[in-house]
Write a protein that holds these residues in place. Structure first.
Motif, mmCIF file in Angstrom:
data_model
loop_
_atom_site.group_PDB
_atom_site.id
_atom_site.type_symbol
_atom_site.label_atom_id
_atom_site.label_comp_id
_atom_site.label_asym_id
_atom_site.label_seq_id
_atom_site.Cartn_x
_atom_site.Cartn_y
_atom_site.Cartn_z
ATOM 1 N N PHE A 177 0.839 -1.194 0.000
ATOM 2 C CA PHE A 177 0.000 0.000 0.000
ATOM 3 C C PHE A 177 0.874 1.243 0.000
ATOM 4 O O PHE A 177 2.038 1.203 0.412
ATOM 5 N N CYS A 188 1.759 -5.042 3.015
ATOM 6 C CA CYS A 188 0.619 -5.314 3.888
ATOM 7 C C CYS A 188 1.099 -6.122 5.092
ATOM 8 O O CYS A 188 1.992 -6.976 4.973
ATOM 9 N N LEU A 199 -3.466 0.377 -3.580
ATOM 10 C CA LEU A 199 -4.044 0.498 -2.243
ATOM 11 C C LEU A 199 -3.477 1.727 -1.551
ATOM 12 O O LEU A 199 -2.297 2.059 -1.689
ATOM 13 N N HIS A 200 -4.327 2.386 -0.746
ATOM 14 C CA HIS A 200 -3.941 3.651 -0.125
ATOM 15 C C HIS A 200 -3.309 3.478 1.246
ATOM 16 O O HIS A 200 -2.450 4.270 1.641
ATOM 17 N N SER A 204 -6.707 -0.914 3.708
ATOM 18 C CA SER A 204 -7.141 -1.411 2.416
ATOM 19 C C SER A 204 -6.685 -2.834 2.161
ATOM 20 O O SER A 204 -7.149 -3.483 1.209
ATOM 21 N N CYS A 205 -5.727 -3.312 2.970
ATOM 22 C CA CYS A 205 -5.215 -4.675 2.783
ATOM 23 C C CYS A 205 -6.226 -5.698 3.296
ATOM 24 O O CYS A 205 -6.931 -5.428 4.283
#
Length: 205
Positions: A177, A188, A199-200, A204-205
């Protein structure tokens, strides 16, 4: 008879009585307008020292203005070489400049001899604040995708900007991310996966 005498020619001087021609040419760094009686006139009706922003070669009937892109802060300049190239980061607009006109505009840079404040446009991946002599690379973690910028933007979330001078951010890869301003992706955490790109954050993971 005095009535038959004529004024000394412009650019020349007549320093004594009884002359049938001018004595000689006016000195470099001075100008002789008319009826000069010395080779280096003081500032009077017959001429004077060459003023700032100008130059006066030998035999000058009037000052000659420095060209655009140059300036001259000194009096008594004897030649065009006395007009120096405009300082980097500044510009010299028009003729007869005694000093630079002003600073180069933000988003542009002036590397010397500039006539306008927008001499060169900064390329993508760089920036230039007001008065820049050269573009500056965006630092890692920032980018500029367009030219002519005064500052760089933070790398957007879901991307990373790993090198100086980034113009196009790199998408965050699978399993990692990238928060806003990322220099490199972050993995992650254990027990989670990153099933998609860009992914931010860890959530988000």
């Amino acid at each position: 008879r005095v009535e038959g005498c004529t004024n000394c020619d412009p650019g020349s001087f007549c320093d004594t009585v009884g002359l049938h021609a001018p004595r000689d040419l006016c000195d470099p760094g001075f100008y002789c307008t008319l009826a000069a009686y010395r080779s280096n006139p003081e500032l009077d009706g017959t001429g004077g020292p060459c003023p700032v922003g100008n130059y006066c070669p030998i035999g000058s009937p009037s000052p000659t203005q420095c060209s655009p892109g140059t300036f001259n802060p000194h009096t008594e300049a004897p030649s065009a070489a006395s007009c120096v190239s405009c300082t980097a980061g500044s510009y010299c607009d028009g003729y007869g400049n005694a000093a630079p006109t002003g600073l180069c505009t933000e988003g542009y840079y002036c590397d010397g001899g500039a006539i306008t404040p927008t001499q060169h446009t900064t390329p993508a991946g760089t920036y230039a604040p007001t008065g820049s002599a050269a573009p500056t690379l965006c630092p890692a973690g920032e980018y500029n995708h367009e030219p002519g910028q005064a500052a760089c933007l933070p790398c957007p979330a879901g991307f990373y900007c790993g090198i100086e001078g980034t113009s196009t951010p790199t998408g965050c890869p699978l399993g990692e991310f990238c928060p806003q301003g990322s220099v490199e992706p972050q993995p992650c955490a254990a027990g989670t996966i990153g099933g998609s790109t860009h992914l931010h954050d860890q959530a988000s993971c």
